[in-house]
Motif scaffolding. Structure first.
Motif, PDB file in Angstrom:
ATOM      1  N   GLY A  10      64.645  25.523  49.165  1.00 28.73           N
ATOM      2  CA  GLY A  10      65.968  26.114  48.934  1.00 28.73           C
ATOM      3  C   GLY A  10      67.052  25.606  49.853  1.00 28.73           C
ATOM      4  O   GLY A  10      67.182  24.405  50.098  1.00 28.73           O
ATOM      5  N   SER A  11      67.793  26.549  50.425  1.00 30.91           N
ATOM      6  CA  SER A  11      69.030  26.188  51.126  1.00 30.91           C
ATOM      7  C   SER A  11      68.795  25.482  52.464  1.00 30.91           C
ATOM      8  O   SER A  11      69.622  24.704  52.922  1.00 30.91           O
ATOM      9  N   GLY A  12      67.694  25.768  53.106  1.00 32.07           N
ATOM     10  CA  GLY A  12      67.337  24.999  54.298  1.00 32.07           C
ATOM     11  C   GLY A  12      68.072  25.397  55.566  1.00 32.07           C
ATOM     12  O   GLY A  12      68.214  24.578  56.483  1.00 32.07           O
ATOM     13  N   SER A  13      68.511  26.655  55.669  1.00 35.06           N
ATOM     14  CA  SER A  13      69.194  27.031  56.917  1.00 35.06           C
ATOM     15  C   SER A  13      68.207  27.049  58.088  1.00 35.06           C
ATOM     16  O   SER A  13      68.577  26.725  59.218  1.00 35.06           O
ATOM     17  N   ASN A  14      66.959  27.409  57.825  1.00 38.90           N
ATOM     18  CA  ASN A  14      65.961  27.325  58.909  1.00 38.90           C
ATOM     19  C   ASN A  14      65.653  25.876  59.267  1.00 38.90           C
ATOM     20  O   ASN A  14      65.485  25.547  60.443  1.00 38.90           O
ATOM     21  N   LEU A  15      65.579  25.026  58.256  1.00 36.28           N
ATOM     22  CA  LEU A  15      65.417  23.591  58.528  1.00 36.28           C
ATOM     23  C   LEU A  15      66.526  23.116  59.452  1.00 36.28           C
ATOM     24  O   LEU A  15      66.282  22.389  60.426  1.00 36.28           O
ATOM     25  N   ALA A  87      59.588  26.417  55.524  1.00 38.28           N
ATOM     26  CA  ALA A  87      60.914  26.995  55.762  1.00 38.28           C
ATOM     27  C   ALA A  87      61.544  27.297  54.404  1.00 38.28           C
ATOM     28  O   ALA A  87      62.267  26.474  53.839  1.00 38.28           O
ATOM     29  N   GLY A  88      61.197  28.464  53.863  1.00 40.47           N
ATOM     30  CA  GLY A  88      61.679  28.808  52.526  1.00 40.47           C
ATOM     31  C   GLY A  88      60.973  27.993  51.466  1.00 40.47           C
ATOM     32  O   GLY A  88      61.565  27.654  50.440  1.00 40.47           O
ATOM     33  N   ILE A 108      57.812  31.259  58.230  1.00 39.46           N
ATOM     34  CA  ILE A 108      58.696  32.351  58.651  1.00 39.46           C
ATOM     35  C   ILE A 108      58.893  33.289  57.470  1.00 39.46           C
ATOM     36  O   ILE A 108      59.070  32.846  56.335  1.00 39.46           O
ATOM     37  N   HIS A 109      58.830  34.588  57.783  1.00 34.71           N
ATOM     38  CA  HIS A 109      58.912  35.608  56.737  1.00 34.71           C
ATOM     39  C   HIS A 109      59.997  36.624  57.114  1.00 34.71           C
ATOM     40  O   HIS A 109      60.028  37.072  58.265  1.00 34.71           O
ATOM     41  N   PRO A 110      60.847  37.022  56.158  1.00 33.14           N
ATOM     42  CA  PRO A 110      61.993  37.879  56.503  1.00 33.14           C
ATOM     43  C   PRO A 110      61.675  39.374  56.537  1.00 33.14           C
ATOM     44  O   PRO A 110      62.392  40.184  55.956  1.00 33.14           O
ATOM     45  N   ARG A 122      63.656  42.192  51.516  1.00 32.07           N
ATOM     46  CA  ARG A 122      64.790  42.855  52.164  1.00 32.07           C
ATOM     47  C   ARG A 122      65.170  44.090  51.366  1.00 32.07           C
ATOM     48  O   ARG A 122      65.376  45.160  51.920  1.00 32.07           O
ATOM     49  N   LEU A 171      68.586  36.588  58.924  1.00 30.28           N
ATOM     50  CA  LEU A 171      68.629  35.115  59.009  1.00 30.28           C
ATOM     51  C   LEU A 171      69.119  34.627  60.375  1.00 30.28           C
ATOM     52  O   LEU A 171      68.617  33.642  60.911  1.00 30.28           O
ATOM     53  N   GLU A 174      66.225  34.634  62.433  1.00 31.42           N
ATOM     54  CA  GLU A 174      65.259  33.602  62.016  1.00 31.42           C
ATOM     55  C   GLU A 174      65.598  32.277  62.689  1.00 31.42           C
ATOM     56  O   GLU A 174      64.725  31.559  63.179  1.00 31.42           O
TER      57      GLU A 174
HETATM   58  C1  GRF Z   1      64.205  32.780  54.730  1.00 22.74           C
HETATM   59  O1  GRF Z   1      64.652  34.083  54.551  1.00 22.74           O
HETATM   60  C2  GRF Z   1      62.768  32.769  55.155  1.00 22.74           C
HETATM   61  O2  GRF Z   1      62.406  33.888  55.907  1.00 22.74           O
HETATM   62  C3  GRF Z   1      62.036  32.803  53.837  1.00 22.74           C
HETATM   63  O3  GRF Z   1      62.816  32.017  52.979  1.00 22.74           O
HETATM   64  C4  GRF Z   1      64.164  31.991  53.421  1.00 22.74           C
HETATM   65  C5  GRF Z   1      64.549  30.564  53.614  1.00 22.74           C
HETATM   66  O4  GRF Z   1      65.919  30.399  53.869  1.00 22.74           O
HETATM   67  N1  GRF Z   1      60.687  32.325  54.002  1.00 22.74           N
HETATM   68  P1  GRF Z   1      66.464  28.944  54.218  1.00 22.74           P
HETATM   69  O5  GRF Z   1      66.107  28.030  53.056  1.00 22.74           O
HETATM   70  O6  GRF Z   1      65.823  28.509  55.499  1.00 22.74           O
HETATM   71  O7  GRF Z   1      67.950  29.122  54.348  1.00 22.74           O
END
Ligand code: GRF
Length: 220
Positions: A10-15, A87-88, A108-110, A122, A171, A174
């Protein structure tokens, strides 16, 4: 310096947080490859902007989960990763994949596991009426969101929260704790003992607590 493979959908904000932490030196490591099962995931744009190699492995192109995971594992090995971070990444990995990277896969889990595993967590936390939720970085085992917990962070939940508001609150944390967990791994400070993860050289703060709603005029 460790080589990190990041799996995304997905969006990759954790990346982004992981790449930034490598760039700033917080993590003694480098993102060696980003692999997405979704061709137009924004995470791929983020990786390219940071000149990190990207690969798309589309699950639809494979007859079953085993062959998809085999392709994923092959790519991660080709890029010689020491650690695989999810990461997502919206696919459940097979036992055969886990055996290829024993003790070297994180997710990672929210939510505050073991509460609220799975999807849409959530909204589930808001609907349940919990006062706190948060996020969890854990090693991946054969279950869904069940592996040994490395680090958790806590946020308050309010009865009138929308899913977006809680998501934003979680987030933000995270992006702090995922790089920290990876840093501890890179420093070789994580020791898995059964379900528990011991962090070498950790300071304890037995007096730490959070209360929500705050208790006015009352000292705990
Ligand atoms: C995050 O909420 C993470 O906890 C879950 O998926 C989402 C990924 O968000 N596993 P992002 O792609 O890193 O923005």
């Amino acid at each position: 310096m460790i080589r990190i493979g990041v799996l995304v959908s997905g969006s990759g904000s954790n990346l982004q947080a992981i790449m930034d932490a490598c760039a700033s030196g917080l993590i003694d490591g480098t993102v060696a490859v980003v692999i997405s099962n979704v061709p137009d995931a924004y995470a791929l744009v983020r990786a390219r902007k940071m000149s990190v190699p990207t690969v798309v492995v589309q699950h639809e192109a494979y007859p079953d989960r085993e062959s998809f995971d085999e392709a994923l594992a092959g790519k991660l090995e080709e890029y010689q990763v020491d650690l695989v971070t999810l990461a997502g990444f919206m696919r459940v990995l097979t036992p055969a994949f886990l055996r290829r990277f024993p003790g070297r896969i994180m997710n990672i889990h929210p939510a505050l596991l073991p509460s609220f595993p799975g999807l849409h967590v959530r909204q589930k936390a808001i609907d349940y009426g919990v006062r706190f939720s948060g996020c969890t970085v854990h090693f991946v085992d054969e279950g869904v969101d069940t592996g040994p917990i490395i680090i958790q962070a806590v946020v308050p939940v309010y009865p009138d929260d929308t899913e977006e508001e809680l998501n934003e609150r979680i987030l933000r944390l995270e992006h702090r704790i995922y790089p920290m967990a990876i840093r501890l791994f890179a420093e070789n400070r994580l020791v898995v003992e059964g379900r528990k993860v011991r962090v070498k050289g950790l300071e304890k703060d037995p007096a730490a607590f959070l209360v929500n709603p705050p208790i006015e005029g009352c000292t705990l």
